[in-house]
Design a protein around this motif. Structure first.
Motif, mmCIF file in Angstrom:
data_model
loop_
_atom_site.group_PDB
_atom_site.id
_atom_site.type_symbol
_atom_site.label_atom_id
_atom_site.label_comp_id
_atom_site.label_asym_id
_atom_site.label_seq_id
_atom_site.Cartn_x
_atom_site.Cartn_y
_atom_site.Cartn_z
ATOM 1 N N ILE A 1 44.375 58.444 39.509
ATOM 2 C CA ILE A 1 43.696 57.351 38.797
ATOM 3 C C ILE A 1 44.694 56.264 38.375
ATOM 4 N N PRO A 2 45.824 56.625 37.745
ATOM 5 C CA PRO A 2 46.791 55.564 37.429
ATOM 6 C C PRO A 2 47.306 54.840 38.667
ATOM 7 N N LEU A 3 47.476 55.566 39.762
ATOM 8 C CA LEU A 3 47.924 54.934 40.996
ATOM 9 C C LEU A 3 46.878 53.949 41.507
ATOM 10 N N LEU A 4 45.610 54.332 41.491
ATOM 11 C CA LEU A 4 44.547 53.431 41.922
ATOM 12 C C LEU A 4 44.476 52.187 41.049
ATOM 13 N N ILE A 5 44.654 52.359 39.748
ATOM 14 C CA ILE A 5 44.642 51.213 38.829
ATOM 15 C C ILE A 5 45.821 50.290 39.123
ATOM 16 N N LEU A 6 46.992 50.865 39.368
ATOM 17 C CA LEU A 6 48.180 50.066 39.679
ATOM 18 C C LEU A 6 48.000 49.292 40.978
ATOM 19 N N VAL A 7 47.475 49.949 42.011
ATOM 20 C CA VAL A 7 47.262 49.272 43.292
ATOM 21 C C VAL A 7 46.220 48.164 43.146
ATOM 22 N N ALA A 8 45.135 48.449 42.426
ATOM 23 C CA ALA A 8 44.095 47.432 42.234
ATOM 24 C C ALA A 8 44.646 46.228 41.469
ATOM 25 N N ALA A 9 45.475 46.475 40.455
ATOM 26 C CA ALA A 9 46.059 45.373 39.689
ATOM 27 C C ALA A 9 47.004 44.546 40.552
ATOM 28 N N ALA A 10 47.815 45.214 41.362
ATOM 29 C CA ALA A 10 48.748 44.488 42.229
ATOM 30 C C ALA A 10 47.994 43.664 43.268
ATOM 31 N N GLU A 11 46.989 44.259 43.895
ATOM 32 C CA GLU A 11 46.203 43.527 44.887
ATOM 33 C C GLU A 11 45.438 42.370 44.237
ATOM 34 N N GLY A 12 44.931 42.588 43.038
ATOM 35 C CA GLY A 12 44.221 41.525 42.335
ATOM 36 C C GLY A 12 45.132 40.357 41.994
ATOM 37 N N ALA A 13 46.367 40.670 41.597
ATOM 38 C CA ALA A 13 47.316 39.606 41.279
ATOM 39 C C ALA A 13 47.641 38.782 42.516
ATOM 40 N N VAL A 14 47.817 39.443 43.641
ATOM 41 C CA VAL A 14 48.104 38.721 44.884
ATOM 42 C C VAL A 14 46.885 37.919 45.318
ATOM 43 N N ALA A 15 45.727 38.523 45.251
ATOM 44 C CA ALA A 15 44.500 37.848 45.688
ATOM 45 C C ALA A 15 44.218 36.614 44.844
ATOM 46 N N SER A 16 44.504 36.690 43.551
ATOM 47 C CA SER A 16 44.224 35.534 42.696
ATOM 48 C C SER A 16 45.088 34.330 43.077
ATOM 49 N N LYS A 17 46.243 34.574 43.680
ATOM 50 C CA LYS A 17 47.108 33.471 44.108
ATOM 51 C C LYS A 17 46.775 32.992 45.517
ATOM 52 N N LYS A 18 46.241 33.872 46.354
ATOM 53 C CA LYS A 18 46.044 33.558 47.764
ATOM 54 C C LYS A 18 44.618 33.126 48.105
ATOM 55 N N TRP A 19 43.653 33.457 47.250
ATOM 56 C CA TRP A 19 42.268 33.082 47.544
ATOM 57 C C TRP A 19 42.010 31.631 47.169
ATOM 58 N N ALA A 20 41.095 31.012 47.882
ATOM 59 C CA ALA A 20 40.687 29.650 47.539
ATOM 60 C C ALA A 20 39.977 29.689 46.183
ATOM 61 N N PRO A 21 40.162 28.677 45.359
ATOM 62 C CA PRO A 21 39.601 28.717 44.000
ATOM 63 C C PRO A 21 38.080 28.545 43.985
ATOM 64 N N VAL A 22 37.459 29.255 43.046
ATOM 65 C CA VAL A 22 36.034 29.090 42.743
ATOM 66 C C VAL A 22 35.969 28.716 41.270
ATOM 67 N N ASP A 23 35.377 27.574 40.970
ATOM 68 C CA ASP A 23 35.322 27.066 39.600
ATOM 69 C C ASP A 23 34.038 27.541 38.930
ATOM 70 N N LEU A 24 34.156 28.350 37.888
ATOM 71 C CA LEU A 24 32.999 28.923 37.208
ATOM 72 C C LEU A 24 32.643 28.203 35.910
ATOM 73 N N LYS A 25 33.240 27.036 35.657
ATOM 74 C CA LYS A 25 33.048 26.374 34.361
ATOM 75 C C LYS A 25 31.625 25.867 34.165
ATOM 76 N N THR A 26 31.077 25.222 35.158
ATOM 77 C CA THR A 26 29.702 24.715 35.045
ATOM 78 C C THR A 26 28.935 25.063 36.319
ATOM 79 N N LYS A 27 27.633 24.912 36.262
ATOM 80 C CA LYS A 27 26.818 25.208 37.442
ATOM 81 C C LYS A 27 27.146 24.244 38.582
ATOM 82 N N GLN A 28 27.415 22.994 38.257
ATOM 83 C CA GLN A 28 27.724 22.019 39.294
ATOM 84 C C GLN A 28 29.038 22.372 40.009
#
Length: 124
Positions: free
Chosen positions: A16-43
């Protein structure tokens, strides 16, 4: 197979700690590499929701920008050579893991136990 004692032992270890660590690392990389989606307003969401789960245009798969010893070459031809070698090594590793899984299924022992008992050697 999923109810076997060997599978249940995974819950006692660091799975479980290993899965959490891998998910956190992949999430950190994905947040930098994915195209942005702006959730501030509906428009802004409507304007950028087509970017969901798309990589940025300048993203190269596997390039995380981490090369502290500067081993990755600057020449494009050499870079391609290293990237192909990386893919081939990953494929070999996947085949090796498949072999480990098959061996464990056949001998009903873990990899280390098979080596210690001699079950890993089919021609003994």
């Amino acid at each position: 197979l999923l109810r076997s004692p060997q599978f249940e032992r995974l819950n006692d270890g660091p799975l479980i700690p290993l899965l959490i660590l891998v998910a956190a690392a992949e999430g950190a990389v994905a947040s930098k590499k994915w195209a942005p989606v702006d959730l501030k307003t509906k428009q802004t969401l409507d304007a950028t929701k087509s970017n969901a789960f798309k990589m940025q245009a300048d993203t190269v798969p596997g390039d995380y920008g981490w090369d502290p010893l500067n081993l990755f070459p600057t020449d494009a031809e050499e870079q391609l050579k290293y990237q192909n070698a990386e893919l081939n090594h990953g494929r070999i590793a996947m085949l090796a893991i498949a072999g480990f899984v098959a061996q464990e299924e056949i001998t009903k022992q873990g990899i280390v136990e098979s080596w210690l008992t001699g079950a890993a050697f089919p021609f003994n």
